[in-house]
Each structure stands twice: as C-alpha cells, then as structure tokens.
Design an enzyme around this catalytic site. Structure first.
Site, PDB file in Angstrom:
ATOM      1  N   GLU A  36       2.389  45.414  41.933  1.00 25.92           N
ATOM      2  CA  GLU A  36       3.401  46.054  42.967  1.00 25.92           C
ATOM      3  C   GLU A  36       4.822  45.343  43.375  1.00 25.92           C
ATOM      4  O   GLU A  36       5.239  46.207  43.100  1.00 25.92           O
ATOM      5  CB  GLU A  36       1.815  45.844  44.966  1.00 25.92           C
ATOM      6  N   GLU A  88      -7.466  54.548  47.870  1.00 24.72           N
ATOM      7  CA  GLU A  88      -8.038  52.906  48.284  1.00 24.72           C
ATOM      8  C   GLU A  88      -8.976  53.857  49.950  1.00 24.72           C
ATOM      9  O   GLU A  88      -9.603  53.784  49.771  1.00 24.72           O
ATOM     10  CB  GLU A  88      -6.765  52.739  48.880  1.00 24.72           C
ATOM     11  N   ARG A  96       3.531  45.774  56.766  1.00 20.18           N
ATOM     12  CA  ARG A  96       4.251  45.615  55.774  1.00 20.18           C
ATOM     13  C   ARG A  96       5.781  45.985  55.275  1.00 20.18           C
ATOM     14  O   ARG A  96       6.535  44.752  54.984  1.00 20.18           O
ATOM     15  CB  ARG A  96       3.436  46.657  54.262  1.00 20.18           C
TER      16      ARG A  96
HETATM   17  N1  MTE Z   1      -1.553  49.557  37.114  1.00 24.65           N
HETATM   18  C1  MTE Z   1      -1.881  51.015  36.593  1.00 24.65           C
HETATM   19  N2  MTE Z   1      -1.870  50.924  35.263  1.00 24.65           N
HETATM   20  N3  MTE Z   1      -2.751  51.723  37.172  1.00 24.65           N
HETATM   21  C2  MTE Z   1      -2.859  51.920  38.828  1.00 24.65           C
HETATM   22  O1  MTE Z   1      -3.276  52.723  39.382  1.00 24.65           O
HETATM   23  N4  MTE Z   1      -1.880  50.416  40.732  1.00 24.65           N
HETATM   24  C3  MTE Z   1      -1.072  49.699  40.813  1.00 24.65           C
HETATM   25  C4  MTE Z   1      -1.120  48.232  40.559  1.00 24.65           C
HETATM   26  N5  MTE Z   1      -0.492  48.910  39.093  1.00 24.65           N
HETATM   27  C5  MTE Z   1      -2.048  50.614  39.318  1.00 24.65           C
HETATM   28  C6  MTE Z   1      -1.508  49.392  37.967  1.00 24.65           C
HETATM   29  C7  MTE Z   1      -1.475  49.369  43.150  1.00 24.65           C
HETATM   30  S1  MTE Z   1      -1.053  50.200  43.942  1.00 24.65           S
HETATM   31  C8  MTE Z   1      -2.036  47.776  42.946  1.00 24.65           C
HETATM   32  S2  MTE Z   1      -2.682  47.385  44.356  1.00 24.65           S
HETATM   33  C9  MTE Z   1      -2.889  46.940  41.628  1.00 24.65           C
HETATM   34  O2  MTE Z   1      -2.322  47.665  41.051  1.00 24.65           O
HETATM   35  C10 MTE Z   1      -3.904  47.079  42.085  1.00 24.65           C
HETATM   36  O3  MTE Z   1      -4.504  46.037  40.496  1.00 24.65           O
HETATM   37  P1  MTE Z   1      -4.628  44.470  40.940  1.00 24.65           P
HETATM   38  O4  MTE Z   1      -4.304  43.933  42.029  1.00 24.65           O
HETATM   39  O5  MTE Z   1      -6.189  43.764  40.017  1.00 24.65           O
HETATM   40  O6  MTE Z   1      -3.231  43.774  40.364  1.00 24.65           O
HETATM   41  C1  QUE Z   2      -1.639  45.185  51.981  1.00 24.32           C
HETATM   42  C2  QUE Z   2      -3.202  46.067  52.192  1.00 24.32           C
HETATM   43  C3  QUE Z   2      -3.666  47.112  52.950  1.00 24.32           C
HETATM   44  C4  QUE Z   2      -3.412  46.397  54.526  1.00 24.32           C
HETATM   45  C5  QUE Z   2      -2.550  45.234  54.494  1.00 24.32           C
HETATM   46  C6  QUE Z   2      -1.977  44.896  53.779  1.00 24.32           C
HETATM   47  C7  QUE Z   2      -4.780  48.050  52.721  1.00 24.32           C
HETATM   48  C8  QUE Z   2      -5.982  47.590  53.245  1.00 24.32           C
HETATM   49  C9  QUE Z   2      -5.341  47.177  55.237  1.00 24.32           C
HETATM   50  C10 QUE Z   2      -6.550  47.334  55.580  1.00 24.32           C
HETATM   51  C11 QUE Z   2      -6.219  47.309  57.286  1.00 24.32           C
HETATM   52  C12 QUE Z   2      -7.046  47.410  58.066  1.00 24.32           C
HETATM   53  C13 QUE Z   2      -8.605  47.762  58.469  1.00 24.32           C
HETATM   54  C14 QUE Z   2      -8.721  48.512  56.742  1.00 24.32           C
HETATM   55  C15 QUE Z   2      -7.489  48.003  55.903  1.00 24.32           C
HETATM   56  O1  QUE Z   2      -4.412  46.403  54.294  1.00 24.32           O
HETATM   57  O2  QUE Z   2      -4.944  48.039  51.893  1.00 24.32           O
HETATM   58  O3  QUE Z   2     -10.028  48.689  56.340  1.00 24.32           O
HETATM   59  O4  QUE Z   2      -8.711  47.551  59.639  1.00 24.32           O
HETATM   60  O5  QUE Z   2      -6.477  48.835  53.494  1.00 24.32           O
HETATM   61  O6  QUE Z   2      -0.480  44.232  53.435  1.00 24.32           O
HETATM   62  O7  QUE Z   2      -2.514  46.743  50.704  1.00 24.32           O
HETATM   63 MO1  MOS Z   3      -2.430  49.244  46.348  1.00 24.40          MO
HETATM   64  S1  MOS Z   3      -1.129  50.689  46.926  1.00 24.40           S
HETATM   65  O1  MOS Z   3      -2.279  48.108  47.228  1.00 24.40           O
HETATM   66  O2  MOS Z   3      -3.373  50.598  45.866  1.00 24.40           O
END
Ligand code: MTE
Ligand code: QUE
Ligand code: MOS
Length: 778
Positions: A731, A232, A310
């Site tokens: 997640e 990310e 979170r």
């Molecule tokens: N599933 C697979 N196969 N591979 C991945 O990297 N990432 C997870 C989840 N499932 C992941 C996965 C995470 S951390 C997130 S945030 C979500 O997929 C992101 O995808 P979505 O928001 O499209 O569900």
């Molecule tokens: C869940 C997430 C993210 C989040 C907040 C959530 C995330 C993320 C950011 C974030 C916050 C402030 C910023 C920015 C990103 O917040 O993935 O660029 O300025 O990137 O509850 O997954």
């Molecule tokens: Mo998933 S940890 O929000 O990329």
C-alpha cells in the site's frame, strides 16, 4: 540466495498462457446451479413485498431466496450490522434483496427481472454535510490525537490558513469480479471456493449464514484476480449466497457478479471531507495543526472505524507536527457501505497534509519542496501525533536524494520559464511523501500461522493464510522457504490457501501479508531445520542408525537454527568440520528414524500494543517510507492533464524481491494517481451509479502512465523489525500518487494571480478547467 533476487511471480507463466484458474475458470460440475442477486430499486425505504411467483414459473428457475432463508440475518467484520439480504429496511441503492438460482447462467437476468419487488421510498442521506446535520454518526474516534497546545499556538502563529480538503471515493476495479462456488459435501459439510482476501472470515460468515458449526465449512482461495481491499470483507456475503443455495438445493452453486453489477453493488474507498486550521511561520514551518477528519461510511459499519483511525494515523504524513489535534468521525449515509481500499484511510489523511503544505507554499510564495523539507521528521523531531517515535528514519536522506536524481530544482526553473510563455499549456511539479505505518492497528490481527511439509524428494509444500491477489506474496514466501533449506525456488510449491490447513487467519491486508505469513513460514522451517541439524550432527559424529537404535530429535523449539550448519545447494554442511550430507539423504534418514518432516508454526508481531482511548503505546511495527516527484502539464483550453515525468524513491529495507516490489510500487502509484485525477464516481439523483463500467469510469491506461518513470530504492540494511530486513510494499506507494494532484495544484498556482486554489479530488479535466476559468475574485 533466493532472498533479494528477482524470482518471477509464481503465476507468471500460467497468467500469460491463460492457464491460471480463477473462480469462474473452475469447470462446471454435474448439477451445478447459478446464483444471481436482485438489488433494491431505491436507495432508502421499506421493503413491502417480494413476489417470486412469476420467476419461479420460469423453466430454468430453481429457487428464489430471501432474508428468511438465512439463519443469521446479519454479518459484518467488526459488528454484525449488515443484512445478508434486506429484512425490511432498505439502506442503499442495489442493496441485495433476494437471490435467484437458475439451471443456466443465461437465464439469470431474465429470471431476476421476473421477481416483483414492492417498496416504499423515503428520503435518503447522501452527503457528509447532510449526515452531520442529522447527527447520523456511524463511528466517532475514541479519543483525538493530541500533542502540545494547539489552540494557544494557533492564536500566536504568524500565519494561519483554514480550509476543507475534499476527496472522492474509488472503485476497486479488480479484473475478477466478486465470485464464489460452494460445493455441498457429505454430512452437511460445505466447501466454498471464494475470491476473498479473508478466507477465515468467509468460513465464519458462511457457517453463520447457514447456522452450522464452523468445522462444517472449509474456504479455499487459490488466488484472486485482484482484491485491492475490495475482497477483504465484501467477499464473505457473496460466498454465503452461493453456500445458501448449495445447501438448499444440495447442488454446487456458483455466483459471479458481472462487472456492472459488481460496481453498482459493492462498497468503495471512503470519500472524506476534512476540516483543518493550520498555523505556520514565515518559512512555512507548521506550528500547529487542527484537523477534523470526516468520512462517508455508507449504510453500514464494515471496516469504517479502522479506516477512519488509519486516516487519523496518517494525517501527519511525513511531517513533524509539534502542536496537533486530530479528530475523526464517520457518518452514516445511504451509500453502499464503504470498505477497505489500498491505503485503508491512509491516503485520505496523508493527502490532507500534502494539500495543506502546497497551500502554505503558495501563500508564502515559496518552493513547496523546501517547505516540506523543513517540516520533515528529522533530528529530535520524531514524535508522531499518537506518541510513537520514529526509528531508523530515512526521510531527510530520501528527500535530498530524490531532489538530486529528479533534477527538481533545474526543472522547476524550466517550468517557470515555460509557464511564462503562455502557450495555452501550464506545467507544475510537486514532491510528496509516504510514511505508512505497518501493522494492523487492531493488535489481534497481527498474527499468522504456516504449515511447511518437506517431502522425501527434498521438495516442499507450504501453506499459509496469505491469499495471492497478484501482489506476489506466494513468491516471497517461496523465496523465504527456499532460502531456509538452501534449495532452488522451484523446489518449493505454494499450496492454495485453505481454512482446513491454516485457521483463524487474518485478512491478507494492511500490506502485511508477506511480513506475517513469511515470518510464520520461516518459524516453521526453523523447527524442521532444528530437528535435521540434530540428526546431521549425530550422523557426522558417527551415530549408528539401525533397527535397534532410536534417535530422539528432542522437543520442538523456535530458537534460530545453529548457524554453523549451512543449508546450501541442497546439502547440509557443518561449517566447522566441513562434513556434509545431501539434504535428500538426510531427509531419508529422518523418515526412516521416525522424525517428523513437517511443521506448523505461529507468529505474532512482537512489541505492539496501542490503546486508542488513552492514545499510548506502539501502534506500528515500523514505517515504509518514500517520496515521489511528479510533473504534469495542463491544457488550458480543455483541462486535459498529462503526467510528463515521475521519480520515486522508496525505502523498502532489504527487498525480498526487487522486481516484485518495483511492480507494486509502479502499480500502487498509478492506482493512486487514478484516484486523484480521473476516477470519478457519478450518481444520479436516485443514487444509481452512472459510472458502472469502464466506458464511463476512467482508470488510468498505459497511455496515461508517466512519459518518463523512474523507480528506485534507497539502501537501508538496518530494518531489523521484519523478516530478513525487508519492508512491506503493497500500500505505501499508493499515497505517492497524490503528487500528481499537488502538481496540478502547483500548475494552477501559475494562473491564480495570488488567489487561493480551490481544488477537490479527483482533479478531472472538468475540475481543472473550472478552476482555470474561475473569474478572479470569485
Ligand atoms: N497488488 C496486486 N497486484 N493486486 C492487489 O489486489 N492489493 C494491495 C497490494 N497490492 C493488491 C496488490 C493491497 S490493498 C494490499 S493490503 C496488499 O497488496 C496485500 O498484500 P501483501 O500484504 O501481501 O503485500
Ligand atoms: C489496517 C487494516 C485493517 C485494520 C486495521 C488497520 C483491516 C481490518 C481491521 C479489523 C479491525 C477490527 C476488527 C476486524 C478487522 O483492522 O484490514 O475484524 O474487528 O480488517 O490498521 O488493513
Ligand atoms: Mo489492503 S486495503 O489492506 O486489502
């Protein structure tokens, strides 16, 4: 019709055939160079000098690059605090010090070793306790979450428990390491192909690294071989390394970390150390909960502030806390900057309350699932510690149903009988819950845009900012678009994600990829459909299309298309008159009459707005909920743990694709189970990561999966807050893996002789054996 079906993953066939293209599968082009990262040999100190002479004299070496080659010295998703390459201060072991470029990949390791780095080592900070003692704070939550009067109720509570919940980090273990290829184009433009969950961020970071305008950079993401949050933020500097070399040498540049390097260099899930005090009644009802969440953020902020928040948002778990005070602080240590990982702090918060409830049950000698039941959000008890009130809450029903379907009560009796036989094995069973808030808590991220192009043969190309990492987001959007136009899913092609088609996109994260991008794609479809419906109406009413007439579809709008026009079986039908026209013919008419057949739309989640200073407003669009019951068996001589059976029941609203959601649920559960049971990060004194490969870092394999595994979804047609009534799945089920850990705790309770159980996470075999053999009274 394609909504709610088990349409196979859009890469299923090419994955199985080995034809899917990941970054390093891209054919090498003429002049391409390979980039390697030289890491710091110390965890903390000063960089004295870099001597690259010997490296540069190697025949394959094309260049060595340091911080001075970068235009912007630092990057960072939330604040720009992280150096691309060490400037003078070294903050963690293997922090990137310089880059080498080689004509051949085989030479990279040799050339890297020829770079002489001189450093002055100083004492680092490697634990939350040390960081706290030294006041090394990276981020403190703006305000605590407070409801009721915690201190007074704690004082008056019939029972109190105080403790510290400790959980470790976790390596993402995506199969494709961090990787990028940068192609220098005409006029100083750069096209970078990256394994990234956040192409827009990668575009910006690359531009800043090189000191060029954003419009000079295009970032393309075809897919990732897994991201799990690890790509990310952390994909961006890797792409910048490739881009810098490409820009300097005016040759395509490829960087692909080896597995070992990737594991050593990149940040992981945050370890937490959470202090709490709880007051409860003789039934086990929580009366007051006070918690201080403390995370190890590593050397730089990365996403740690949002992750800490979170965690605070998920401290309640699935349970109503009438009097509560939750505080959070993230400490700076000399570890790799910890980062997003599936659950994003949610698991670390949620597991704390599940651990507490297990302890409360143990203390009161009660069935923990009953203690959980009386604490569930239900009836009028629906207010969270941050003031949001639960809607459409199925927790009590899920609890009842899963106890029934898993035969929890009978099996608990069987386990008690089994354990009383003392056969060198002890079993435990535990139920835990997930109630995962869906939305980025940073409101501006809850937006998406989509581009939908309807071709003259009636097929479609769809582009959004969502990145495919295996989770099936492309397939879900494909289904949404196919459904919108009444065509077969094969008529819809998801195009590679690219910042030139979709800009200012949010990371594919927070489980909201399909929610946000699916909704944006649907809006774009609707815009096209509104034009086509006008045209079909005219056609059915006998409008004459000839060179002398001009048809005006009117201005675009986002209103839902007139439902009496049905798009089905590649036809458009007026359900009132019965008149119909093949979609393809209507498209031809549209094209001939100069009506656009493509559309772009923007979506933002309505109704969001949380003020973290005043702790008011709506933080989440809705919650994805579920429960799991896990049964484990421990070998009392070796500490070995086996998961005998797992039952999961999830509320996913009206699933867009139950097959994909089942895959997500099982995968997330197993990944969560690995985090709490076998994945142990071990560092030596100097903070070299010792567990930097699959030989020493133990993720679950197929034999570790539950012997019996039941995954089911509860009917919930009432979620009107998301596209087609679906709920996000990526997640939330990760949090259910913690039931394996609480089941271990339950098993240990049979051998505790009334003593408290001291269990940290991960509960590896060693940890279990130590706890089993801890002398009584110690
Ligand atoms: N599933 C697979 N196969 N591979 C991945 O990297 N990432 C997870 C989840 N499932 C992941 C996965 C995470 S951390 C997130 S945030 C979500 O997929 C992101 O995808 P979505 O928001 O499209 O569900
Ligand atoms: C869940 C997430 C993210 C989040 C907040 C959530 C995330 C993320 C950011 C974030 C916050 C402030 C910023 C920015 C990103 O917040 O993935 O660029 O300025 O990137 O509850 O997954
Ligand atoms: Mo998933 S940890 O929000 O990329």
């Amino acid at each position: 019709m394609s909504i709610g079906t088990n349409l196979r993953h859009d890469s299923a066939l090419t994955h199985v055939a080995g034809e899917s293209i990941f970054i390093d599968d891209r054919p090498e082009v003429r002049g391409e160079v390979h980039v390697g990262v030289v890491g710091s040999p110390i965890a903390r100190g000063k960089l004295k000098s870099i001597d690259a002479r010997e490296a540069l004299s190697h025949p394959d070496c094309l260049g060595v690059y340091t911080a001075s080659d970068f235009h912007a010295k630092r990057w960072g998703t939330i604040t720009h605090d992280q150096p691309f390459l060490v400037v003078d201060e070294i903050s963690y072991m293997q922090e990137a010090v310089c880059l080498v470029a080689c004509a051949r990949r085989d030479s990279l390791e040799t050339v890297k070793k020829l770079v002489r780095i001189e450093t002055i080592e100083t004492e680092g900070v490697f634990s939350i306790d040390e960081a706290r003692a030294k006041g090394e704070v990276l981020y403190r939550a703006a305000s605590p979450f407070v409801q009721g009067d915690v201190d007074a109720v704690l004082q008056a509570a019939p029972h109190r428990l105080k403790g510290v919940f400790i959980c470790g980090g976790q390596e993402h273990f995506y199969l494709e390491s961090q990787a990028a290829i940068a192609y220098p184009l005409e006029n100083g433009q750069i096209e970078v192909h990256s394994s990234s969950q956040h192409p827009s961020e990668t575009q910006r970071v690359v531009a800043e690294a090189l000191g060029i305008p954003f419009h000079q950079v295009v970032c393309v993401v075809k897919r990732m071989g897994g991201g799990f949050g690890g790509k990310e933020s952390q994909g961006a500097p890797i792409a910048a390394y490739a881009a810098l070399v490409a820009d300097r040498l005016k040759r395509p540049a490829r960087i692909v970390l080896t597995k070992d390097q990737d594991m050593m260099i990149t940040g992981k899930r945050h370890p937490f150390q959470n202090e709490y005090e709880v007051g409860f009644d003789p039934e086990g009802r929580l009366l007051a909960v006070k918690a201080l969440l403390q995370s190890d953020g590593g050397a730089y902020l990365d996403l740690s502030s949002s992750i800490l928040e979170r965690a605070m948002f998920h401290l309640d778990g699935a349970y109503f806390l009438p009097n509560v005070r939750i505080e959070g602080v993230c400490f700076r240590t000399h570890h790799h900057p910890h980062t997003a990982f599936r659950g994003f702090g949610g698991p670390q918060g949620n597991m704390t309350i599940e651990s507490i409830l297990e302890d409360v049950a143990h203390f009161l000698k009660k069935d923990a699932s009953e203690v959980r039941r009386i604490n569930l959000y239900s009836g009028n008890n629906l207010r969270t510690p941050y003031g949001q009130v639960l809607e459409n809450n199925l927790l009590p029903e899920i609890h009842e149903r899963i106890l029934e379907s898993s035969r929890y009560r009978e099996r608990l009796q069987e386990i008690i009988a089994f354990n009383s036989k003392r056969q060198g094995r002890v079993r435990g069973i535990s139920l835990t819950a997930t109630k995962f808030g869906i939305s980025f808590t940073a409101r501006f991220l809850n937006q998406a845009n989509a581009l939908v192009n309807l071709q003259l043969d009636g097929t479609l190309q769809v582009s959004t900012g969502a990145t495919e990492m295996g989770q099936g987001v492309n397939t879900k959007i494909q289904q949404i678009v196919a459904h919108a136009f009444g065509v077969i899913p094969d008529a819809v092609r998801m195009m590679p994600t690219s910042t030139e088609k979709n800009h200012n996109t949010s990371p594919t994260a927070a489980s909201s990829g399909s929610d946000l991008n699916g909704a944006a794609a649907l809006l774009a479809c609707n815009r096209i459909k509104n034009r086509l419906i006008k045209l079909a109406k005219a056609k059915f009413e006998g409008f004459v299309f000839d060179p002398t007439t001009e048809f005006d579809p009117g201005p675009d709008h986002d209103a839902a298309p007139d439902a009496s026009f049905v798009f089905e079986d590649a036809q458009v039908r007026d359900s009132r008159s019965g008149a119909s026209v093949p979609l393809k013919e209507l498209i031809q008419t549209a094209y001939q009459n100069r009506i656009p057949l493509g559309s772009y739309a923007h979506y933002k989640t309505p109704g969001l707005g949380f003020d973290k200073t005043r702790v008011t407003g709506r933080a989440f669009n809705y919650f994805t909920q579920g429960m799991a019951v896990s049964e484990v068996e421990l070998d009392e001589y070796t500490g070995e743990m086996k998961v005998r059976r797992v039952d999961i029941l999830m509320d996913l609203g009206r699933s867009l694709n139950p097959g994909i959601d089942r895959g997500q649920t099982t995968g997330a559960f197993i990944q969560g189970m690995g985090w709490v049971s076998s994945e142990h990060l071990v560092y030596d004194k100097k903070r070299n990561l010792l567990t930097h490969s699959p030989t020493t870092y133990k993720i679950p394999n197929v034999q570790d999966t539950p012997r019996e595994f039941h995954v089911d979804f509860i009917e919930n047609p009432n979620n009107d807050r998301n596209v087609h009534g679906s709920k996000a799945v990526g997640e939330p089920p990760f949090l259910l893996g913690t039931s394996v850990w609480t089941a271990i705790k339950h098993a240990l309770s049979f051998r505790a002789d009334g003593q408290e159980i001291r269990l940290t996470s991960p509960a590896t075999s060693e940890v279990i054996l130590m706890e089993l053999s801890r002398p009584k009274g110690v």
